[in-house]
Every structure is written in C-alpha cells, then in structure tokens.
Design a protein around this motif. Structure first.
Motif, PDB file in Angstrom:
ATOM      1  N   GLY A  40       0.811  -1.199   0.000  1.00 58.83           N
ATOM      2  CA  GLY A  40       0.000   0.000   0.000  1.00 58.83           C
ATOM      3  C   GLY A  40       0.850   1.258   0.000  1.00 58.83           C
ATOM      4  N   VAL A  41       0.204   2.374  -0.266  1.00 57.79           N
ATOM      5  CA  VAL A  41       0.914   3.652  -0.320  1.00 57.79           C
ATOM      6  C   VAL A  41       1.592   3.960   1.006  1.00 57.79           C
ATOM      7  N   GLU A  42       0.936   3.580   2.099  1.00 57.31           N
ATOM      8  CA  GLU A  42       1.499   3.868   3.415  1.00 57.31           C
ATOM      9  C   GLU A  42       2.804   3.109   3.670  1.00 57.31           C
ATOM     10  N   GLY A  43       3.052   2.050   2.909  1.00 53.37           N
ATOM     11  CA  GLY A  43       4.275   1.280   3.094  1.00 53.37           C
ATOM     12  C   GLY A  43       5.478   1.850   2.366  1.00 53.37           C
ATOM     13  N   LEU A  44       5.241   2.861   1.536  1.00 53.48           N
ATOM     14  CA  LEU A  44       6.331   3.440   0.749  1.00 53.48           C
ATOM     15  C   LEU A  44       6.960   4.621   1.466  1.00 53.48           C
ATOM     16  N   SER A  45       8.268   4.586   1.602  1.00 52.00           N
ATOM     17  CA  SER A  45       9.044   5.698   2.131  1.00 52.00           C
ATOM     18  C   SER A  45      10.412   5.640   1.474  1.00 52.00           C
ATOM     19  N   HIS A 109      -2.968  -3.149 -10.288  1.00 52.84           N
ATOM     20  CA  HIS A 109      -2.359  -2.273  -9.276  1.00 52.84           C
ATOM     21  C   HIS A 109      -3.453  -1.578  -8.459  1.00 52.84           C
ATOM     22  N   PRO A 110      -4.271  -2.334  -7.736  1.00 53.55           N
ATOM     23  CA  PRO A 110      -5.394  -1.715  -7.013  1.00 53.55           C
ATOM     24  C   PRO A 110      -4.967  -0.685  -5.979  1.00 53.55           C
ATOM     25  N   ASN A 111      -3.783  -0.873  -5.379  1.00 56.43           N
ATOM     26  CA  ASN A 111      -3.333   0.098  -4.380  1.00 56.43           C
ATOM     27  C   ASN A 111      -2.929   1.432  -4.990  1.00 56.43           C
ATOM     28  N   VAL A 112      -2.768   1.452  -6.313  1.00 52.28           N
ATOM     29  CA  VAL A 112      -2.388   2.686  -7.004  1.00 52.28           C
ATOM     30  C   VAL A 112      -3.627   3.479  -7.434  1.00 52.28           C
ATOM     31  N   VAL A 113      -4.782   2.822  -7.445  1.00 53.81           N
ATOM     32  CA  VAL A 113      -6.001   3.470  -7.943  1.00 53.81           C
ATOM     33  C   VAL A 113      -6.290   4.802  -7.246  1.00 53.81           C
ATOM     34  N   PRO A 114      -6.207   4.900  -5.916  1.00 48.58           N
ATOM     35  CA  PRO A 114      -6.444   6.216  -5.291  1.00 48.58           C
ATOM     36  C   PRO A 114      -5.498   7.292  -5.808  1.00 48.58           C
ATOM     37  N   LEU A 115      -4.271   6.894  -6.152  1.00 45.59           N
ATOM     38  CA  LEU A 115      -3.323   7.858  -6.708  1.00 45.59           C
ATOM     39  C   LEU A 115      -3.743   8.274  -8.110  1.00 45.59           C
ATOM     40  N   LEU A 116      -4.206   7.316  -8.915  1.00 46.21           N
ATOM     41  CA  LEU A 116      -4.638   7.634 -10.274  1.00 46.21           C
ATOM     42  C   LEU A 116      -5.798   8.624 -10.256  1.00 46.21           C
TER      43      LEU A 116
END
Length: 239
Positions: A40-45, A109-116
């Motif tokens: 998920g996005v929260e896991g990226l740093s 890439h479902p976790n990217v959908v909110p970003l799209l």
C-alpha cells in the motif's frame, strides 16, 4: 459472480535490486510501484525504497525530490502503460479498448487506484510530467480527428474517465464479508442492517453478491458512448 482481483502483490525479500545492478529513474519508480502493490501507499518511504534497492535512501533524492514526487512518478509509470491509438477511425471502439486497458491496469495495481484518481488533481496540467499527459493528448487527438470540436473532445474525455474512475472504485471495494457463507445476506454482512430501516438494501443481497465488474463496465460504456455520440455528434468522419 463477483470478480475478486488480487489486492496484494507479493514483494520480493530485500534487496529487490542488488548492488551489482545500476539504477535509474525507471528502476526506482518500478520498485516503488512494487512496494505499493505489496504494502500500500502507506508502506512506501525513501527508507523502505532504499532497502529494496540496497542503496542509501539519500541517494534516491536525485530521482525524486520527495515522497510526493515519488508518488507522481508511480502514477506516470502506470499511465504510460495505457495504450491509445489516435489514428483509429473507430473512435468508440478505441475508447472501448482504452477503458478496458485502464481497468486492467487498475486491477493489476489496485493500491495505485487512489493515486490515479487524486494525484492529477494536486498539480496543474502544465506542471505534470509528460508521461501522465500522453494518454490525454492521444485521446483528444483521436476525437478531434473523428470530427469532434475541441470542446466536445474534452467533454467526452472527462465524461469517460469520470465514469471509469467511479466504476473502478466501486469494483475494488470490499463487498464480501464472509466468503464461506452460502446465504448472500450473510456473505455480504447485510443481515446486520435493521430490516425496518434497510428493506430494499437487504432484499438486493443476491444482486450485489453476483456483481460482475466486466459486465457492469460494458453496460455503462455502451450507454455513455452512445449518449455522447448522440448529444455531440462529430461533424465529419464516421461516428
């Protein structure tokens, strides 16, 4: 039946990219995408990305000045995979293919959908990276070549992608609470809703339990594209 796209893609153990592999912006962004897919996005740093690349996180700032730029780059990486043929004389057929291509990327890439859906809103058009605009340019070219005015072409683009984003968000939402249940009311957890307050919602448990994302997309596209062609017919070329 409900389509249940995988929402988690396993990420390789550290390091994803070893010291022996040279890195560039494409490698950095593809690795960031893999992390988002898995955690998920929260896991990226930057620290997490540095571990995955077996690099000091500080060295990664030459490829993305901050996390926001990194997220924009991930969106670009995904959108650059969306294929649009502006020379196609069948504009409806091409938009149909683009819609399915967009859905495929979203399911991969479902976790990217909110970003799209949200990242483009944070940046004016002129400041966005070229990779996030090429599909827009190609679709506008497709529609103008088909005979639509620039205003109608932009309207059609907005209508189609507004529908697509809404459809994908609906398709990816968790519907089934207990997959092992055979009763649809129990599977969806709708038995928790008071019958006196939600009689219609409870009565539609079977309809919702058998949601088919592909069929829903097909029906929505047919209605939308036919309506757009009728409301704003192209002045030339075959509609």
């Amino acid at each position: 039946m409900i389509e249940t796209p995988s929402k988690r893609v396993s990420v390789e153990p550290f390091p994803v990219v070893g010291r022996e592999t040279s890195i560039n912006r494409a490698v950095v962004l593809s690795t960031a995408l893999a992390i988002i897919d898995g955690e998920g996005v929260e896991g990226l740093s930057m620290r997490r990305l540095g571990k995955a690349l077996d690099r000091n996180p500080m060295t990664l700032y030459r490829y993305a000045e901050n996390k926001a730029a990194l997220l924009d780059g991930v969106v670009e990486t995904v959108l650059e995979q969306l294929v649009v043929d502006p020379s196609d004389r069948d504009w409806r057929g091409q938009l149909h293919a683009v819609a399915y291509g967009y859905r495929r990327l979203a399911l991969e890439h479902p976790n990217v959908v909110p970003l799209l859906v949200t990242r483009p809103l944070a940046t004016p058009l002129g400041l966005r990276s070229p990779g996030t605009l090429r599909y827009l340019e190609a679709i506008l070219e497709l529609l103008v070549r088909a005979g639509f005015t620039p205003e109608d072409a932009l309207h059609i683009f907005r209508a189609v992608f507004g529908f697509l984003n809404g459809h994908i968000l609906n398709e990816l939402q968790e519907v089934v609470e207990k997959p092992e249940e055979t009763d649809d009311l129990l599977r969806l957890g709708l038995h928790r809703l008071p019958l006196a307050e939600f009689p219609r919602l409870r009565s539609m448990a079977t309809v919702m339990a058998h949601y088919d994302g592909r069929d829903e997309l097909e029906r929505g596209l047919a209605i939308l594209l036919e309506g757009l062609a009728t409301a704003s017919p192209p002045s030339s070329a075959e509609a």
